[in-house]
Scaffold this motif. Structure first.
Motif, PDB file in Angstrom:
ATOM      1  N   LYS A   1     -11.901   0.180   3.225  1.00 52.93           N
ATOM      2  CA  LYS A   1     -13.053   1.050   3.439  1.00 52.93           C
ATOM      3  C   LYS A   1     -12.721   2.213   4.369  1.00 52.93           C
ATOM      4  O   LYS A   1     -13.103   3.369   4.113  1.00 52.93           O
ATOM      5  CB  LYS A   1     -14.216   0.245   4.015  1.00 52.93           C
ATOM      6  N   ASN A   2     -12.004   1.920   5.450  1.00 57.22           N
ATOM      7  CA  ASN A   2     -11.710   2.945   6.449  1.00 57.22           C
ATOM      8  C   ASN A   2     -10.573   3.879   6.038  1.00 57.22           C
ATOM      9  O   ASN A   2     -10.500   5.021   6.512  1.00 57.22           O
ATOM     10  CB  ASN A   2     -11.370   2.297   7.782  1.00 57.22           C
ATOM     11  N   TYR A   3      -9.695   3.392   5.140  1.00 54.50           N
ATOM     12  CA  TYR A   3      -8.542   4.194   4.731  1.00 54.50           C
ATOM     13  C   TYR A   3      -8.422   4.176   3.207  1.00 54.50           C
ATOM     14  O   TYR A   3      -7.487   3.591   2.647  1.00 54.50           O
ATOM     15  CB  TYR A   3      -7.264   3.668   5.397  1.00 54.50           C
ATOM     16  N   PRO A   4      -9.347   4.824   2.511  1.00 55.82           N
ATOM     17  CA  PRO A   4      -9.372   4.784   1.041  1.00 55.82           C
ATOM     18  C   PRO A   4      -8.122   5.326   0.352  1.00 55.82           C
ATOM     19  O   PRO A   4      -7.843   4.920  -0.779  1.00 55.82           O
ATOM     20  CB  PRO A   4     -10.618   5.616   0.681  1.00 55.82           C
ATOM     21  N   PRO A   5      -7.325   6.218   0.976  1.00 58.29           N
ATOM     22  CA  PRO A   5      -6.109   6.680   0.284  1.00 58.29           C
ATOM     23  C   PRO A   5      -5.028   5.600   0.165  1.00 58.29           C
ATOM     24  O   PRO A   5      -4.056   5.780  -0.572  1.00 58.29           O
ATOM     25  CB  PRO A   5      -5.614   7.834   1.167  1.00 58.29           C
ATOM     26  N   ILE A   6      -5.193   4.488   0.896  1.00 53.59           N
ATOM     27  CA  ILE A   6      -4.190   3.420   0.870  1.00 53.59           C
ATOM     28  C   ILE A   6      -4.489   2.456  -0.268  1.00 53.59           C
ATOM     29  O   ILE A   6      -5.636   2.069  -0.482  1.00 53.59           O
ATOM     30  CB  ILE A   6      -4.170   2.656   2.218  1.00 53.59           C
ATOM     31  N   HIS A   7      -3.479   2.054  -1.003  1.00 50.87           N
ATOM     32  CA  HIS A   7      -3.621   1.062  -2.071  1.00 50.87           C
ATOM     33  C   HIS A   7      -3.437  -0.331  -1.456  1.00 50.87           C
ATOM     34  O   HIS A   7      -2.306  -0.790  -1.265  1.00 50.87           O
ATOM     35  CB  HIS A   7      -2.592   1.305  -3.168  1.00 50.87           C
ATOM     36  N   VAL A   8      -4.530  -0.979  -1.114  1.00 52.41           N
ATOM     37  CA  VAL A   8      -4.478  -2.254  -0.399  1.00 52.41           C
ATOM     38  C   VAL A   8      -4.125  -3.390  -1.351  1.00 52.41           C
ATOM     39  O   VAL A   8      -4.756  -3.571  -2.396  1.00 52.41           O
ATOM     40  CB  VAL A   8      -5.820  -2.534   0.305  1.00 52.41           C
ATOM     41  N   VAL A   9      -3.120  -4.165  -0.971  1.00 53.87           N
ATOM     42  CA  VAL A   9      -2.649  -5.310  -1.746  1.00 53.87           C
ATOM     43  C   VAL A   9      -3.159  -6.581  -1.094  1.00 53.87           C
ATOM     44  O   VAL A   9      -3.021  -6.770   0.114  1.00 53.87           O
ATOM     45  CB  VAL A   9      -1.108  -5.324  -1.817  1.00 53.87           C
ATOM     46  N   THR A  10      -3.756  -7.462  -1.896  1.00 54.25           N
ATOM     47  CA  THR A  10      -4.403  -8.654  -1.328  1.00 54.25           C
ATOM     48  C   THR A  10      -3.667  -9.955  -1.606  1.00 54.25           C
ATOM     49  O   THR A  10      -4.045 -10.988  -1.067  1.00 54.25           O
ATOM     50  CB  THR A  10      -5.831  -8.789  -1.894  1.00 54.25           C
ATOM     51  N   ASP A  11      -2.625  -9.923  -2.434  1.00 53.03           N
ATOM     52  CA  ASP A  11      -2.002 -11.175  -2.858  1.00 53.03           C
ATOM     53  C   ASP A  11      -0.526 -11.307  -2.483  1.00 53.03           C
ATOM     54  O   ASP A  11       0.209 -12.085  -3.072  1.00 53.03           O
ATOM     55  CB  ASP A  11      -2.158 -11.357  -4.377  1.00 53.03           C
ATOM     56  N   HIS A  12      -0.079 -10.539  -1.488  1.00 49.85           N
ATOM     57  CA  HIS A  12       1.294 -10.648  -1.014  1.00 49.85           C
ATOM     58  C   HIS A  12       1.320 -10.684   0.509  1.00 49.85           C
ATOM     59  O   HIS A  12       0.532  -9.994   1.161  1.00 49.85           O
ATOM     60  CB  HIS A  12       2.142  -9.471  -1.497  1.00 49.85           C
ATOM     61  N   LYS A  13       2.239 -11.476   1.073  1.00 52.40           N
ATOM     62  CA  LYS A  13       2.401 -11.517   2.520  1.00 52.40           C
ATOM     63  C   LYS A  13       3.112 -10.274   3.037  1.00 52.40           C
ATOM     64  O   LYS A  13       2.869  -9.821   4.149  1.00 52.40           O
ATOM     65  CB  LYS A  13       3.212 -12.765   2.927  1.00 52.40           C
ATOM     66  N   VAL A  14       4.021  -9.745   2.222  1.00 54.77           N
ATOM     67  CA  VAL A  14       4.815  -8.585   2.626  1.00 54.77           C
ATOM     68  C   VAL A  14       4.738  -7.535   1.520  1.00 54.77           C
ATOM     69  O   VAL A  14       4.923  -7.859   0.345  1.00 54.77           O
ATOM     70  CB  VAL A  14       6.282  -8.978   2.874  1.00 54.77           C
ATOM     71  N   VAL A  15       4.461  -6.303   1.895  1.00 54.77           N
ATOM     72  CA  VAL A  15       4.372  -5.200   0.937  1.00 54.77           C
ATOM     73  C   VAL A  15       5.302  -4.083   1.402  1.00 54.77           C
ATOM     74  O   VAL A  15       5.205  -3.609   2.534  1.00 54.77           O
ATOM     75  CB  VAL A  15       2.927  -4.680   0.808  1.00 54.77           C
ATOM     76  N   HIS A  16       6.182  -3.657   0.507  1.00 54.54           N
ATOM     77  CA  HIS A  16       7.204  -2.653   0.825  1.00 54.54           C
ATOM     78  C   HIS A  16       6.979  -1.429  -0.054  1.00 54.54           C
ATOM     79  O   HIS A  16       6.962  -1.535  -1.278  1.00 54.54           O
ATOM     80  CB  HIS A  16       8.586  -3.264   0.562  1.00 54.54           C
ATOM     81  N   ASP A  17       6.812  -0.276   0.568  1.00 54.67           N
ATOM     82  CA  ASP A  17       6.632   0.972  -0.171  1.00 54.67           C
ATOM     83  C   ASP A  17       7.365   2.079   0.576  1.00 54.67           C
ATOM     84  O   ASP A  17       6.972   2.468   1.682  1.00 54.67           O
ATOM     85  CB  ASP A  17       5.150   1.305  -0.318  1.00 54.67           C
ATOM     86  N   GLY A  18       8.436   2.577  -0.010  1.00 59.13           N
ATOM     87  CA  GLY A  18       9.247   3.572   0.684  1.00 59.13           C
ATOM     88  C   GLY A  18       9.946   2.940   1.875  1.00 59.13           C
ATOM     89  O   GLY A  18      10.577   1.893   1.751  1.00 59.13           O
ATOM     90  N   ASN A  19       9.814   3.566   3.048  1.00 60.66           N
ATOM     91  CA  ASN A  19      10.397   2.972   4.255  1.00 60.66           C
ATOM     92  C   ASN A  19       9.333   2.265   5.091  1.00 60.66           C
ATOM     93  O   ASN A  19       9.546   1.968   6.272  1.00 60.66           O
ATOM     94  CB  ASN A  19      11.111   4.034   5.093  1.00 60.66           C
ATOM     95  N   LEU A  20       8.176   1.989   4.465  1.00 58.19           N
ATOM     96  CA  LEU A  20       7.071   1.328   5.161  1.00 58.19           C
ATOM     97  C   LEU A  20       6.931  -0.111   4.665  1.00 58.19           C
ATOM     98  O   LEU A  20       6.867  -0.348   3.451  1.00 58.19           O
ATOM     99  CB  LEU A  20       5.766   2.090   4.925  1.00 58.19           C
ATOM    100  N   ILE A  21       6.886  -1.044   5.595  1.00 61.15           N
ATOM    101  CA  ILE A  21       6.738  -2.456   5.255  1.00 61.15           C
ATOM    102  C   ILE A  21       5.565  -3.012   6.059  1.00 61.15           C
ATOM    103  O   ILE A  21       5.585  -2.997   7.295  1.00 61.15           O
ATOM    104  CB  ILE A  21       8.014  -3.260   5.576  1.00 61.15           C
ATOM    105  N   THR A  22       4.540  -3.474   5.367  1.00 64.20           N
ATOM    106  CA  THR A  22       3.386  -4.078   6.033  1.00 64.20           C
ATOM    107  C   THR A  22       3.347  -5.560   5.695  1.00 64.20           C
ATOM    108  O   THR A  22       3.882  -5.996   4.675  1.00 64.20           O
ATOM    109  CB  THR A  22       2.078  -3.404   5.592  1.00 64.20           C
ATOM    110  N   SER A  23       2.708  -6.344   6.557  1.00 66.89           N
ATOM    111  CA  SER A  23       2.627  -7.784   6.317  1.00 66.89           C
ATOM    112  C   SER A  23       1.264  -8.314   6.720  1.00 66.89           C
ATOM    113  O   SER A  23       0.530  -7.666   7.465  1.00 66.89           O
ATOM    114  CB  SER A  23       3.740  -8.524   7.071  1.00 66.89           C
ATOM    115  N   GLY A  24       0.942  -9.494   6.221  1.00 70.27           N
ATOM    116  CA  GLY A  24      -0.363 -10.107   6.462  1.00 70.27           C
ATOM    117  C   GLY A  24      -0.525 -10.598   7.887  1.00 70.27           C
ATOM    118  O   GLY A  24       0.155 -10.132   8.809  1.00 70.27           O
TER     119      GLY A  24
END
Length: 210
Positions: free
Chosen positions: A151-174
């Motif tokens: 909701k707060n960051y609509p340009p982001i494609h939020v992934v709900t079914d992975h612990k780790v998400v890698h896109d480019g040089n950015l890695i986010t985790s749950g």
């Protein structure tokens, strides 16, 4: 192999496991089986280890974690060494919101956009979202914060079914413990699956999920 300098960003009320999980994984990663064995016996870590982990806060002064445990950072942002990897942990929303309002810290994170990896753990993704670096990218965060994140960051494609998400040089985790998964993923990306599996076995971490 190049030795990577890893900086973990600290702030008041940060979640302790968001910090200590990745720190332990990366600090205890070794180049081979022999070094891994030495790591388990020696008091001090080998200088040849592939990752050197340091902690950084805005002022360099002691911070207090969400659990009440205090940590003395290694550096303030003005004296921070050049980093190869930056890790942004999370914390309770009130703690995270204090960073969102801190333009100096948001700008400091943005300056690292071109390093090898910028990573987040848990609600640290919200801080990363505030920088704009995740715009147009896939990312994830703690399961309880997913809807608010989208909701707060609509340009982001939020992934709900992975612990780790890698896109480019950015890695986010749950949430919280997912920082361990994220750090093992980083080890695999840089050193290969064998090294990541060896590190997971060393810390007796069975949930080898991304």
């Amino acid at each position: 192999m190049k030795r990577r300098k890893v900086g973990i960003f600290l702030f008041d009320f940060v979640d302790l496991l968001d910090v200590s999980g990745p720190a332990e994984v990366l600090s205890l990663t070794a180049n081979n089986k022999a070094e891994q064995a030495f790591t388990l016996y020696k008091k001090q870590l080998l200088p040849t280890r592939p990752f050197e982990v340091v902690t950084i806060s805005e002022s360099g002064k002691q911070i207090i974690t969400h659990s009440g445990i205090k940590i003395e950072p290694d550096f303030c942002i003005d004296r921070c060494p050049k980093l190869d990897i930056l890790i942004i942990p999370g914390g309770p929303l009130r703690g995270v919101q204090s960073i969102l309002k801190n333009k100096r810290m948001i700008d400091w994170i943005k300056k690292h956009r071109h390093i090898e990896y910028v990573c987040s753990v848990c609600t640290g993704a919200i801080i990363l979202g505030e920088t704009g670096l995740l715009d147009g990218k896939k990312a994830t965060t703690h399961h309880l914060a997913l809807k608010m994140f989208q909701k707060n960051y609509p340009p982001i494609h939020v992934v709900t079914d992975h612990k780790v998400v890698h896109d480019g040089n950015l890695i986010t985790s749950g949430g919280v413990s997912s920082g361990i998964n994220m750090a093992l993923y980083v080890v695999e990306q840089i050193m290969g699956k064998t090294a990541a599996e060896r590190t997971a076995k060393t810390i007796e971490f069975d949930s080898f999920l991304y």
